[in-house]
Design an enzyme around this catalytic site. Structure first.
Site, PDB file in Angstrom:
ATOM      1  N   LYS A  15       0.922  -1.185   0.048  1.00 51.64           N
ATOM      2  CA  LYS A  15      -0.002  -0.153  -0.104  1.00 51.64           C
ATOM      3  C   LYS A  15       0.716   1.219  -0.077  1.00 51.64           C
ATOM      4  CE  LYS A  15      -1.845  -0.943   4.131  1.00 51.64           C
ATOM      5  NZ  LYS A  15      -0.999  -2.200   4.542  1.00 51.64           N
ATOM      6  N   ARG A  91      -8.956   0.714   9.653  1.00 51.63           N
ATOM      7  CA  ARG A  91      -8.406  -0.473   9.955  1.00 51.63           C
ATOM      8  C   ARG A  91      -9.422  -1.490  10.905  1.00 51.63           C
ATOM      9  NH1 ARG A  91      -2.437   0.663   9.479  1.00 51.63           N
ATOM     10  NH2 ARG A  91      -1.392  -1.565   9.871  1.00 51.63           N
ATOM     11  N   ARG A 130      12.122  -5.539   4.863  1.00 55.07           N
ATOM     12  CA  ARG A 130      12.017  -4.118   4.860  1.00 55.07           C
ATOM     13  C   ARG A 130      12.930  -3.255   5.573  1.00 55.07           C
ATOM     14  NH1 ARG A 130       5.643  -2.132   5.078  1.00 55.07           N
ATOM     15  NH2 ARG A 130       5.795  -2.539   7.180  1.00 55.07           N
ATOM     16  N   ARG A 163      11.984  -0.845  11.026  1.00 55.35           N
ATOM     17  CA  ARG A 163      10.950  -0.852  12.023  1.00 55.35           C
ATOM     18  C   ARG A 163      11.143  -1.787  13.268  1.00 55.35           C
ATOM     19  NH1 ARG A 163       5.557   0.436   8.693  1.00 55.35           N
ATOM     20  NH2 ARG A 163       4.689  -0.865  10.408  1.00 55.35           N
ATOM     21  N   ARG A 174       1.048  -8.818  13.529  1.00 56.43           N
ATOM     22  CA  ARG A 174       0.118  -7.903  12.849  1.00 56.43           C
ATOM     23  C   ARG A 174      -0.729  -8.530  11.649  1.00 56.43           C
ATOM     24  NH1 ARG A 174       5.183  -5.194  10.929  1.00 56.43           N
ATOM     25  NH2 ARG A 174       3.752  -3.761   9.508  1.00 56.43           N
TER      26      ARG A 174
HETATM   27  P1  ADP Z   1       1.661  -1.703   8.057  1.00 55.78           P
HETATM   28  O1  ADP Z   1       0.598  -1.437   7.281  1.00 55.78           O
HETATM   29  O2  ADP Z   1       2.842  -2.308   7.285  1.00 55.78           O
HETATM   30  O3  ADP Z   1       1.268  -2.510   9.384  1.00 55.78           O
HETATM   31  P2  ADP Z   1       1.677   0.817   9.318  1.00 55.78           P
HETATM   32  O4  ADP Z   1       2.729   1.902   9.192  1.00 55.78           O
HETATM   33  O5  ADP Z   1       0.333   1.191   8.429  1.00 55.78           O
HETATM   34  O6  ADP Z   1       2.463  -0.531   9.006  1.00 55.78           O
HETATM   35  O7  ADP Z   1       1.022   0.838  10.707  1.00 55.78           O
HETATM   36  C1  ADP Z   1       2.019   0.315  11.760  1.00 55.78           C
HETATM   37  C2  ADP Z   1       1.459   0.403  13.161  1.00 55.78           C
HETATM   38  O8  ADP Z   1       0.707   1.546  13.406  1.00 55.78           O
HETATM   39  C3  ADP Z   1      -0.020  -0.731  13.212  1.00 55.78           C
HETATM   40  O9  ADP Z   1       0.605  -1.959  13.560  1.00 55.78           O
HETATM   41  C4  ADP Z   1      -0.748   0.040  14.307  1.00 55.78           C
HETATM   42  O10 ADP Z   1      -0.067  -0.348  15.768  1.00 55.78           O
HETATM   43  C5  ADP Z   1      -0.439   1.376  14.178  1.00 55.78           C
HETATM   44  N1  ADP Z   1      -1.586   1.902  13.333  1.00 55.78           N
HETATM   45  C6  ADP Z   1      -1.408   2.417  11.915  1.00 55.78           C
HETATM   46  N2  ADP Z   1      -2.616   2.795  11.349  1.00 55.78           N
HETATM   47  C7  ADP Z   1      -3.462   2.510  12.443  1.00 55.78           C
HETATM   48  C8  ADP Z   1      -5.001   2.733  12.390  1.00 55.78           C
HETATM   49  N3  ADP Z   1      -5.573   3.139  11.423  1.00 55.78           N
HETATM   50  N4  ADP Z   1      -5.399   2.200  13.736  1.00 55.78           N
HETATM   51  C9  ADP Z   1      -4.774   1.757  14.708  1.00 55.78           C
HETATM   52  N5  ADP Z   1      -3.524   1.676  14.882  1.00 55.78           N
HETATM   53  C10 ADP Z   1      -2.993   1.964  13.382  1.00 55.78           C
END
Ligand code: ADP
Ligand code: ZN
Length: 218
Positions: A15, A91, A130, A163, A174
């Site tokens: 994404k 999410r 990554r 990360r 996750r």
């Molecule tokens: P990825 O999609 O690779 O898991 P992101 O950078 O989108 O990575 O998200 C990393 C972390 O940030 C998630 O595991 C969560 O803890 C938090 N996070 C991101 N977006 C949200 C959201 N919309 N609601 C709740 N937690 C979020």
């Protein structure tokens, strides 16, 4: 011209990578809630500290912490002018409904909801390989798109880092959280007839080309 996008897909589905390419070419604002949260953490704010306790475990950050960040960003004039690509939000079903209300309020709508599909093995391989740029946030992958110079960003020369939630154990958590929490969001968009599916499994430029072709972007 499509201006507003919601990108859905598991962690590692690409994404963020496709969003970067899309925004670089067409000028939308890339809104990645994970990036917003990491920036909060880096700034040392209380919100950032609270959020990081969830993030390091691979858990979702509670809605009340994410939603303010998101709504502030959505309300900005540049987003109104240029459109947006939402990456990592919504999410949960609650977040999806909230987004709908927020957009309705501003008379905005989502032009395209896309689900990027990638099988689990590839997701895990991508996540654990990554590396991100400390300076510009560009995403690199040691396995598939290694930087030209080891640990140095191809785009800006910044240092790369892993990360803390990209370890195998946390990546597996996750993916579980994704299936459980974001599964209903996918069903919701599917039932409303808005959901489009596309592969996220190709090399990034090839994948972006498929994306543009599929949705009539030139
Ligand atoms: P990825 O999609 O690779 O898991 P992101 O950078 O989108 O990575 O998200 C990393 C972390 O940030 C998630 O595991 C969560 O803890 C938090 N996070 C991101 N977006 C949200 C959201 N919309 N609601 C709740 N937690 C979020
Ligand atoms: Zn960089």
């Amino acid at each position: 011209m499509l201006k507003t996008f919601v990108f859905l897909g598991a962690p590692g589905a690409g994404k963020g990578t496709i969003a970067e390419l899309l925004c670089a070419k067409y000028g939308q604002v890339h809104i990645a809630t994970g990036d917003l949260l990491r920036a909060e953490k880096a700034s040392g704010s209380p919100l950032g500290q609270q959020a990081s306790e969830y993030m390091v475990k691979g858990l979702l950050v509670p809605d009340e912490l994410v939603v303010t960040l998101l709504t502030n960003k959505l309300a900005s004039p540049e987003v109104k002018a240029r459109g947006f690509v939402l990456d990592g939000f919504p999410r949960t079903l609650n977040q999806a409904q909230l987004l709908q209300r927020e957009l309705d309020k501003d008379g905005l709508k989502v032009d395209l909801v896309v689900l990027f599909e990638v099988d689990r093995d590839l997701l895990l391989r991508r996540l654990t390989a990554r590396r991100l740029c400390k300076v510009c946030g560009a995403i690199h992958n040691m396995m598939f798109t290694p930087p030209k110079v080891e640990n140095v960003c191809d785009s800006c020369g910044g240092a790369l880092y892993q990360r803390s939630d990209d370890t195998l154990e946390t990546a597996i958590n996750r993916l579980g959280v994704y299936e459980q929490e974001t599964g209903p969001v996918i069903n919701w968009y599917e039932q409303s007839g808005q959901l489009r599916r596309i592969t996220g499994a190709l090399e990034k430029h090839a994948n972006f080309a498929v994306f543009c072709q599929e949705y009539g972007l030139e």
